[in-house]
Design a protein around this motif. Structure first.
Motif, PDB file in Angstrom:
ATOM      1  N   VAL A   1       0.851  -1.195   0.000  1.00  0.00           N
ATOM      2  CA  VAL A   1       0.000   0.000   0.000  1.00  0.00           C
ATOM      3  C   VAL A   1       0.886   1.244   0.000  1.00  0.00           C
ATOM      4  O   VAL A   1       1.742   1.406   0.860  1.00  0.00           O
ATOM      5  CB  VAL A   1      -0.931   0.027   1.235  1.00  0.00           C
ATOM      6  N   THR A   2       0.667   2.075  -0.992  1.00  0.00           N
ATOM      7  CA  THR A   2       1.433   3.326  -1.107  1.00  0.00           C
ATOM      8  C   THR A   2       0.465   4.488  -1.034  1.00  0.00           C
ATOM      9  O   THR A   2      -0.612   4.428  -1.637  1.00  0.00           O
ATOM     10  CB  THR A   2       2.166   3.388  -2.476  1.00  0.00           C
ATOM     11  N   HIS A   3       0.817   5.511  -0.282  1.00  0.00           N
ATOM     12  CA  HIS A   3      -0.001   6.725  -0.357  1.00  0.00           C
ATOM     13  C   HIS A   3       0.842   7.873  -0.895  1.00  0.00           C
ATOM     14  O   HIS A   3       2.019   8.014  -0.559  1.00  0.00           O
ATOM     15  CB  HIS A   3      -0.689   7.069   0.968  1.00  0.00           C
ATOM     16  N   VAL A   4       0.222   8.618  -1.803  1.00  0.00           N
ATOM     17  CA  VAL A   4       0.934   9.669  -2.542  1.00  0.00           C
ATOM     18  C   VAL A   4       0.441  11.035  -2.094  1.00  0.00           C
ATOM     19  O   VAL A   4      -0.771  11.250  -1.966  1.00  0.00           O
ATOM     20  CB  VAL A   4       0.684   9.509  -4.066  1.00  0.00           C
ATOM     21  N   TYR A   5       1.368  11.935  -1.842  1.00  0.00           N
ATOM     22  CA  TYR A   5       0.992  13.332  -1.589  1.00  0.00           C
ATOM     23  C   TYR A   5       1.237  14.099  -2.879  1.00  0.00           C
ATOM     24  O   TYR A   5       2.350  14.101  -3.417  1.00  0.00           O
ATOM     25  CB  TYR A   5       1.833  13.907  -0.445  1.00  0.00           C
ATOM     26  N   ALA A   6       0.189  14.692  -3.395  1.00  0.00           N
ATOM     27  CA  ALA A   6       0.291  15.417  -4.668  1.00  0.00           C
ATOM     28  C   ALA A   6      -0.653  16.609  -4.635  1.00  0.00           C
ATOM     29  O   ALA A   6      -1.550  16.678  -3.793  1.00  0.00           O
ATOM     30  CB  ALA A   6      -0.075  14.497  -5.822  1.00  0.00           C
ATOM     31  N   ALA A   7      -0.441  17.531  -5.521  1.00  0.00           N
ATOM     32  CA  ALA A   7      -1.358  18.665  -5.671  1.00  0.00           C
ATOM     33  C   ALA A   7      -1.417  19.001  -7.146  1.00  0.00           C
ATOM     34  O   ALA A   7      -0.401  18.917  -7.847  1.00  0.00           O
ATOM     35  CB  ALA A   7      -0.856  19.869  -4.875  1.00  0.00           C
TER      36      ALA A   7
ATOM     37  N   GLY B   1       8.432  26.963  -4.710  1.00  0.00           N
ATOM     38  CA  GLY B   1       7.895  28.316  -4.853  1.00  0.00           C
ATOM     39  C   GLY B   1       6.381  28.395  -4.876  1.00  0.00           C
ATOM     40  O   GLY B   1       5.810  29.477  -4.878  1.00  0.00           O
ATOM     41  N   VAL B   2       5.722  27.248  -4.896  1.00  0.00           N
ATOM     42  CA  VAL B   2       4.251  27.257  -4.927  1.00  0.00           C
ATOM     43  C   VAL B   2       3.722  27.052  -3.500  1.00  0.00           C
ATOM     44  O   VAL B   2       4.124  26.117  -2.810  1.00  0.00           O
ATOM     45  CB  VAL B   2       3.706  26.126  -5.844  1.00  0.00           C
ATOM     46  N   GLU B   3       2.839  27.965  -3.074  1.00  0.00           N
ATOM     47  CA  GLU B   3       2.278  27.875  -1.724  1.00  0.00           C
ATOM     48  C   GLU B   3       0.999  27.043  -1.743  1.00  0.00           C
ATOM     49  O   GLU B   3       0.087  27.322  -2.506  1.00  0.00           O
ATOM     50  CB  GLU B   3       1.940  29.278  -1.192  1.00  0.00           C
ATOM     51  N   LEU B   4       0.934  26.042  -0.887  1.00  0.00           N
ATOM     52  CA  LEU B   4      -0.290  25.246  -0.728  1.00  0.00           C
ATOM     53  C   LEU B   4      -0.777  25.463   0.693  1.00  0.00           C
ATOM     54  O   LEU B   4       0.028  25.493   1.621  1.00  0.00           O
ATOM     55  CB  LEU B   4       0.002  23.758  -0.947  1.00  0.00           C
ATOM     56  N   SER B   5      -2.081  25.567   0.877  1.00  0.00           N
ATOM     57  CA  SER B   5      -2.589  25.852   2.229  1.00  0.00           C
ATOM     58  C   SER B   5      -2.754  24.580   3.062  1.00  0.00           C
ATOM     59  O   SER B   5      -3.562  24.513   3.972  1.00  0.00           O
ATOM     60  CB  SER B   5      -3.898  26.634   2.164  1.00  0.00           C
ATOM     61  N   ASP B   6      -1.962  23.555   2.750  1.00  0.00           N
ATOM     62  CA  ASP B   6      -1.964  22.322   3.538  1.00  0.00           C
ATOM     63  C   ASP B   6      -1.169  22.542   4.827  1.00  0.00           C
ATOM     64  O   ASP B   6      -0.077  23.109   4.797  1.00  0.00           O
ATOM     65  CB  ASP B   6      -1.317  21.176   2.750  1.00  0.00           C
ATOM     66  N   MET B   7      -1.719  22.057   5.937  1.00  0.00           N
ATOM     67  CA  MET B   7      -1.032  22.210   7.225  1.00  0.00           C
ATOM     68  C   MET B   7      -0.484  20.847   7.659  1.00  0.00           C
ATOM     69  O   MET B   7      -1.226  19.859   7.675  1.00  0.00           O
ATOM     70  CB  MET B   7      -2.008  22.734   8.285  1.00  0.00           C
ATOM     71  N   TRP B   8       0.805  20.820   8.003  1.00  0.00           N
ATOM     72  CA  TRP B   8       1.457  19.574   8.411  1.00  0.00           C
ATOM     73  C   TRP B   8       2.077  19.745   9.789  1.00  0.00           C
ATOM     74  O   TRP B   8       2.612  20.803  10.101  1.00  0.00           O
ATOM     75  CB  TRP B   8       2.548  19.192   7.412  1.00  0.00           C
TER      76      TRP B   8
END
Lengths: 295, 86
Positions: free
Chosen positions: A143-149, A184-191
């Motif tokens: 099982v792989t989970h991918v973080y992408a936008a 350089g790309v801002e994503l509003s994801d909080m980690w």
């Protein structure tokens, strides 16, 4: 020419594709152009038998589907768009790609498929509960989970069977309280970093003001999803008079509403407790993601 | 729909009892001002949400002055009128 053929052509000829973001925060799906000549996914490092078939459930307008098709085209692997959950069990596919919400709906069938060798979860954050249910449904699969936008493409992939992203995978990115900056790309994801792994806290623009208190629905959803007797759930918000916004919980599971509320009352502040509704299905949008915000 | 004020008041009593407990609901008089007896804004919205579910209606989208409806009687009257018109 079918939509899939158009995507394959764009990948082969390194053209620009027009995709839609998922619109999970506002319901509005933004159009975005993706230059396939400059974007190549290096996060998928899969040793896959070339005779295998990859089946994906993603919407064809999403980056997740383009990334999957791109991987298959470049590695000369057969692929098929899956249109109903039954196809995940017919033995013709060996590698499945889907959103965690789709995985949770599939797990409700209580079926198993021993022939699937790989499941890739993308398009949404995969909690431990989803990863565990995936391992139960597809016991022989990695099982792989991918973080992408959609805005930046694939960011990283994790296959160790655990929720969250190992710290080193984010070493080139800037992580602030309410955003992550990638190339350089801002994503509003909080980690949030905890014990060497980053855990997703939701999107900054998903936080909801309830009677003057800021509540993170995704964090709340993770707590409830992990409770015994809850199979699947979604938190969504709605404008209401008097308190401005209200959070609603829709869940599927064996636990009764009153018992669930009593557990939440012991764990959470009053303003964090959503109004609870029991259902039979958690609807997803056309991208296979839970619908969290109602306008 | 055939409803009268008594049915609506019984429904409200049951909903308040589910939310705040039987003892609280038993002590609550029809003209107690909610905010003074411990029914806060979140409880108030929860009462309305449960009422909507029970009667399959959409009360919370009504554009009315909610601050005026601050007792069980006033709430019952408003809901009764709404259900009869529906």
């Amino acid at each position: 020419m079918s939509k899939i053929e158009k995507i394959v052509k764009a990948i082969r000829e390194k053209e620009t594709l027009f995709l839609k973001t998922s619109g999970t925060s506002t319901g509005d799906r933004k159009d975005i152009s993706v230059d396939l000549g400059s974007r190549y996914s290096s996060v998928r490092r899969l040793e896959l038998d070339k005779t295998y078939t990859v089946g994906f459930l993603y919407n064809l307008d999403s980056w997740a589907s383009v990334s999957t098709i791109s991987f298959c085209v470049k590695n000369n692997i057969n692929f098929v768009k899956i249109t109903n959950y039954e196809q995940c069990f017919d033995g013709s596919v060996h590698h499945l790609c889907m959103t965690p919400s789709q995985m949770l709906n599939i797990s409700l069938t209580n079926k198993q498929n021993l022939s699937v060798r790989q499941v890739t979860l993308g398009g949404e954050y995969a909690t431990q509960s989803v990863i565990d249910k995936c391992k139960t449904t597809f016991p022989n699969a990695r099982v792989t989970h991918v973080y992408a936008a959609t805005e930046v493409g694939d960011i990283c992939a994790v296959s160790d069977g655990l929720e969250g992203i190992p710290q080193h995978k984010f070493k080139d990115y800037q992580i602030l309280e309410d955003k992550i900056i990638i190339n350089g790309v801002e994503l509003s994801d909080m980690w949030q970093l905890k014990d060497g792994r980053y855990y997703f806290l939701g999107r900054a623009d998903h936080r909801v003001n309830i009677a003057g208190n800021l509540v993170n629905p995704v964090e709340l959803e993770k707590i409830i999803q992990n409770l015994p007797g809850v199979e699947n759930c979604v938190i969504y918000s709605k404008r209401v008079p008097i308190i401005g916004n209200a959070l609603f919980l829709k869940y599927i599971g064996s636990i009764e509403k009153a018992e669930l509320k009593s557990i939440l009352q012991r764990k959470l502040n009053k303003f964090q407790i959503p109004f609870i509704k029991k259902g039979n299905l958690i609807e997803t949008n056309s991208n296979g993601k839970k619908i969290r915000v109602f306008k | 729909m055939s409803v009268d004020m008594n049915i609506i008041m019984d429904s409200l009593h049951k909903i308040i009892s589910d939310i705040k407990g039987q003892e609280f609901a038993a002590k609550l008089s029809d003209n107690d001002i909610f905010s003074l007896v411990g029914i806060d804004s979140i409880d108030y919205v929860e009462i309305m949400v449960n009422f909507e579910e029970l009667y399959s209606c959409d009360i919370l989208s009504l554009e009315i002055d909610w601050s005026e409806i601050n007792t069980k009687t006033k709430l019952g009257e408003m809901l009764c009128n709404y259900i009869i018109r529906k």
